[in-house]
Design an enzyme around this catalytic site. Structure first.
Site, PDB file in Angstrom:
ATOM      1  N   GLU A 172       0.929  -1.290   0.006  1.00 31.69           N
ATOM      2  CA  GLU A 172       0.061   0.135  -0.105  1.00 31.69           C
ATOM      3  C   GLU A 172       0.891   1.287   0.008  1.00 31.69           C
ATOM      4  O   GLU A 172       0.786   2.232  -0.736  1.00 31.69           O
ATOM      5  CB  GLU A 172      -1.013  -0.002   1.116  1.00 31.69           C
ATOM      6  N   HIS A 205     -10.591   0.867   0.082  1.00 32.41           N
ATOM      7  CA  HIS A 205     -11.042   0.061   1.124  1.00 32.41           C
ATOM      8  C   HIS A 205     -12.583  -0.094   0.945  1.00 32.41           C
ATOM      9  O   HIS A 205     -13.009  -0.894   1.843  1.00 32.41           O
ATOM     10  CB  HIS A 205     -10.537   0.653   2.307  1.00 32.41           C
TER      11      HIS A 205
END
Length: 255
Positions: A172, A205
């Site tokens: 990430e 997300h």
């Protein structure tokens, strides 16, 4: 840290310091559109790689985790190509090499890792103190566990631990910080890029909603509120890590 900040990403890629090649390929406004679309494509590739495998198993199943490791690591390994293609297509010329631009360098690595790590520990001092008070272990017991090879072997053998503590944070940071910020800074001020980049990270997300709805893990309202809350804190923390990256020019574990 001020001296180090002068060598950070902001000093390397500020808007006024970005030079266009003699064969300018994209107009000034076009650079922003290309940058945003490149970040969106990269975010979609990262999230989409999680769903290339068809499975009826939940996301925490070891087989699912291993498959997602494969696809995410492939996308993360290819992510620097997005930055290279963006630079070639827009005609933006930057001084540092591609890896240096992405914060992958050894110069100034120690302070760029240690100081943000200490700052993050200060920000989370409350939860850390609460965890220490609730923990049944003494400080000496904690040191012994931390130095016990068996403890770390147990952690490494746990697929969920590897996902949450190693693979997800590293990939990430590489995709949503190291690759996206260098593409966003040239078309906006560093402050704007700091608050824009985490939006891609937060929205990414929302894919957890698919998993929760698929296995009916809660009510529709509860799942939606959970997704909004997760988007909020990931966006805020993403802005914090983006600020550190801009200041230090290093994308490291300290973030």
């Amino acid at each position: 840290m001020a001296a180090e900040a002068e060598e950070g990403l902001a000093a390397r890629l500020l808007t006024e310091q970005v030079k266009r090649s003699s064969a300018e390929l994209v107009s000034g406004d076009g650079v922003c559109w290309v940058s945003v679309l490149s970040c969106l494509l990269l975010a979609c590739a990262y999230v989409g790689s999680l769903y290339v495998w068809r499975s009826e198993l939940p996301r925490d199943h070891p087989a699912v985790i291993k498959r997602r490791f494969t696809s995410v690591l492939i996308v993360s390994g290819l992510s620097p190509l997005f930055v290279w293609a963006w630079r070639e297509f827009t005609g933006v010329r930057t001084g540092p090499s591609l890896l240096t631009l992405m914060g992958i360098r050894f110069e100034g690595l120690i302070p760029a890792v240690v100081l943000p790590l200490l700052l993050t520990m200060v920000l989370f001092l409350g939860p850390l103190m609460q965890l220490a008070m609730d923990c049944p272990w003494t400080f000496i017991d904690g040191i012994r566990v931390a130095l016990d090879p068996c403890f770390w072997m147990l952690c490494v053998s746990d697929m969920r631990w590897l996902r949450n503590q190693v693979v997800a944070p590293l990939t990430e940071e590489l995709v949503f910080r190291a690759c996206m910020l260098p593409m966003l800074v040239p078309c906006a001020s560093p402050a704007t890029a700091i608050f824009t980049c985490p939006l891609f990270f937060g929205v990414a997300h929302f894919h957890h909603v698919i998993e929760l709805l698929r296995f009916r893990q809660g009510t529709l309202l509860g799942i939606f509120l959970s997704a909004v809350f997760q988007f909020s804190y990931t966006a805020v923390f993403g802005a914090y890590t983006a600020f550190i990256f801009i200041r230090t020019g290093v994308c490291g574990p300290g973030q």
